[in-house]
Every structure is written in structure tokens, then in C-alpha cells.
Write an enzyme that holds these catalytic residues in place. Structure first.
Site, mmCIF file in Angstrom:
data_model
loop_
_atom_site.group_PDB
_atom_site.id
_atom_site.type_symbol
_atom_site.label_atom_id
_atom_site.label_comp_id
_atom_site.label_asym_id
_atom_site.label_seq_id
_atom_site.Cartn_x
_atom_site.Cartn_y
_atom_site.Cartn_z
ATOM 1 N N HIS A 1 9.025 -15.756 5.005
ATOM 2 C CA HIS A 1 8.872 -17.209 4.844
ATOM 3 C C HIS A 1 8.553 -17.535 3.388
ATOM 4 O O HIS A 1 7.846 -16.789 2.712
ATOM 5 C CB HIS A 1 7.765 -17.722 5.768
ATOM 6 C CG HIS A 1 8.055 -17.456 7.208
ATOM 7 N ND1 HIS A 1 8.824 -18.298 7.972
ATOM 8 C CD2 HIS A 1 7.716 -16.420 8.011
ATOM 9 C CE1 HIS A 1 8.933 -17.805 9.194
ATOM 10 N NE2 HIS A 1 8.267 -16.662 9.244
ATOM 11 N N ALA B 1 -0.459 5.364 12.626
ATOM 12 C CA ALA B 1 -0.921 4.182 13.350
ATOM 13 C C ALA B 1 -1.567 3.166 12.414
ATOM 14 O O ALA B 1 -2.266 3.522 11.467
ATOM 15 C CB ALA B 1 -1.914 4.590 14.431
ATOM 16 N N ARG C 1 7.278 -1.305 1.726
ATOM 17 C CA ARG C 1 8.287 -0.785 0.804
ATOM 18 C C ARG C 1 8.946 0.442 1.433
ATOM 19 O O ARG C 1 8.464 0.999 2.407
ATOM 20 C CB ARG C 1 7.658 -0.448 -0.541
ATOM 21 C CG ARG C 1 6.549 0.562 -0.475
ATOM 22 C CD ARG C 1 5.950 0.820 -1.856
ATOM 23 N NE ARG C 1 4.765 1.637 -1.746
ATOM 24 C CZ ARG C 1 3.531 1.205 -1.930
ATOM 25 N NH1 ARG C 1 3.305 -0.052 -2.235
ATOM 26 N NH2 ARG C 1 2.508 2.024 -1.824
ATOM 27 N N ARG D 1 1.984 12.940 2.322
ATOM 28 C CA ARG D 1 2.334 14.340 2.107
ATOM 29 C C ARG D 1 3.709 14.617 2.686
ATOM 30 O O ARG D 1 4.196 13.869 3.535
ATOM 31 C CB ARG D 1 1.305 15.273 2.731
ATOM 32 C CG ARG D 1 1.262 15.223 4.251
ATOM 33 C CD ARG D 1 0.289 16.264 4.791
ATOM 34 N NE ARG D 1 0.236 16.281 6.233
ATOM 35 C CZ ARG D 1 1.080 16.943 7.024
ATOM 36 N NH1 ARG D 1 2.085 17.626 6.517
ATOM 37 N NH2 ARG D 1 0.930 16.924 8.339
#
Length: 197
Positions: free
Chosen positions: A114, A159, A165, A182
Site C-alpha cells: 500500500h 518461525a 528481502r 547459516r
């Protein structure tokens, strides 16, 4: 250019007042409702609804209700796709999942963004940017994947992560914002006890 075409090309588009898009979402909401109200034991009916709802299914698929999406037709899933309860996919743009993608409860994949500018936002304008998830990916519970993100193959997203990105292949990533922690290595095969007679 109509609003649906604008959305597919990544332009601001009228997601809230355009009659064509409202009709597409209403159809999708009806199918989601029908799917979510189907008995879990009626797998044949569930599969029929999913094939009507989703844009492309490339193999076996298990989606556990409740499940929600905006259009459905912009969602493509590979073979052995699995979601547990309460997954939402806001598919104003294409959302593509590879093979062997497993998604834990309460996850959101949102192509919708938005405007920061209040005037544009108040006009009902949105932008939709595609999301892509590779093969052999595990998405942990309460993960949010935001517009325009690509997640590589052989990835675990921990979680509670907010994926803002791109995430490369062969890694464990988690956090808010989600970042690579990692690589996945051969040692990971030894992490859990395996019963042997």
C-alpha cells in the site's frame, strides 16, 4: 490499460473499487468458503475446489482448512505442496511455489503493498509484486513473506520471521527482518535421533 493489467505489470492499481477485480475476488471468496466448509474427509471435493481455485497445480497438493486467498488464479504450486491450518495468500501478483514446499500454521504470503502517501492509499490504490519460493522449502509457523520476495531452494525459514528481502538457496534464515543465519550442511542430517532396530 485496465486495473488487472496494471497489477500484473507492477503499477499502482485500483484494488478496492474496480468492478472487475471485485468480481474476481468475490468468486475467489466463494470458492474459499466452499473449501473451508467441506468436510476434511471429503478429499475428492476439496481437490476439485482447489483445482477450480488455484491457477496451476503441478502434482499432489494438501491444503488444510481454513485457507484464504484473494484471486487464486495467480497461485502456482509444485508437486508435494502442503500447508497446515490458516495460511493466507494475497495474490494480486503471481505467487509461485516449487516442489516439496511445506508451510506451517498462520503464515501469510502478501504480494499486496500500500502507498505511503495517504491520498493514494485513500483512493484504494495498491501495488502487487510477485513472490517466488523454490523447491524443498520449509516455512515455519507465523511467517510473513512480503511483496516482491524470492526465497531460494533448500531453505528453512524460522518461525515468526518477517521476510522483507530475497533469501538465497541452501540456508537457514529467521528473524524480523528475516536474515540468513547459516548454511544448511551435511551435519544437519545428524541433528535428530533416528530409531534403528
Amino acid at each position: 490499460m485496465n486495473e488487472w493489467e496494471k497489477a500484473k505489470l507492477g503499477y499502482l492499481y485500483d484494488a478496492n473499487y474496480d468492478q472487475e477485480l471485485l468480481a474476481k475476488r468475490a468468486r475467489c471468496q466463494d470458492l474459499c468458503y466452499e473449501f473451508n466448509m467441506t468436510r476434511p474427509s471429503d478429499i475428492e471435493k476439496q481437490q476439485r475446489i482447489l483445482h477450480d481455485l488455484l491457477g496451476e497445480i503441478k502434482g499432489s497438493i494438501v491444503i488444510t482448512s481454513p485457507f484464504y486467498c484473494d484471486y487464486g488464479c495467480n497461485i502456482s504450486v509444485g508437486d508435494n505442496f502442503y500447508t497446515i491450518h490458516n495460511v493466507t495468500i494475497l495474490d494480486g501478483a503471481k505467487v509461485t511455489f516449487g516442489n516439496n514446499v511445506f508451510i506451517a500454521p498462520d503464515c501469510v504470503f502478501s504480494t499486496a503493498g500500500h502507498p505511503i502517501d495517504a491520498e493514494q492509499r485513500n483512493k484504494g490504490l495498491e501495488i502487487a509484486l510477485p513472490i517466488s519460493v523454490g523447491d524443498n522449502v520449509w516455512i515455519g509457523t507465523h511467517v510473513s513473506v512480503l511483496p516482491g520476495v524470492t526465497i531460494g531452494s533448500n531453505v528453512v525459514i524460522g518461525a515468526g520471521s518477517v521476510v522483507t528481502r530475497d533469501i538465497p538457496s541452501n540456508v537457514v534464515a529467521f528473524g524480523n527482518p528475516c536474515r540468513v543465519m547459516r548454511p544448511i550442511t551435511e551435519e544437519d542430517k545428524k541433528k535428530y535421533r533416528i530409531y534403528q532396530e
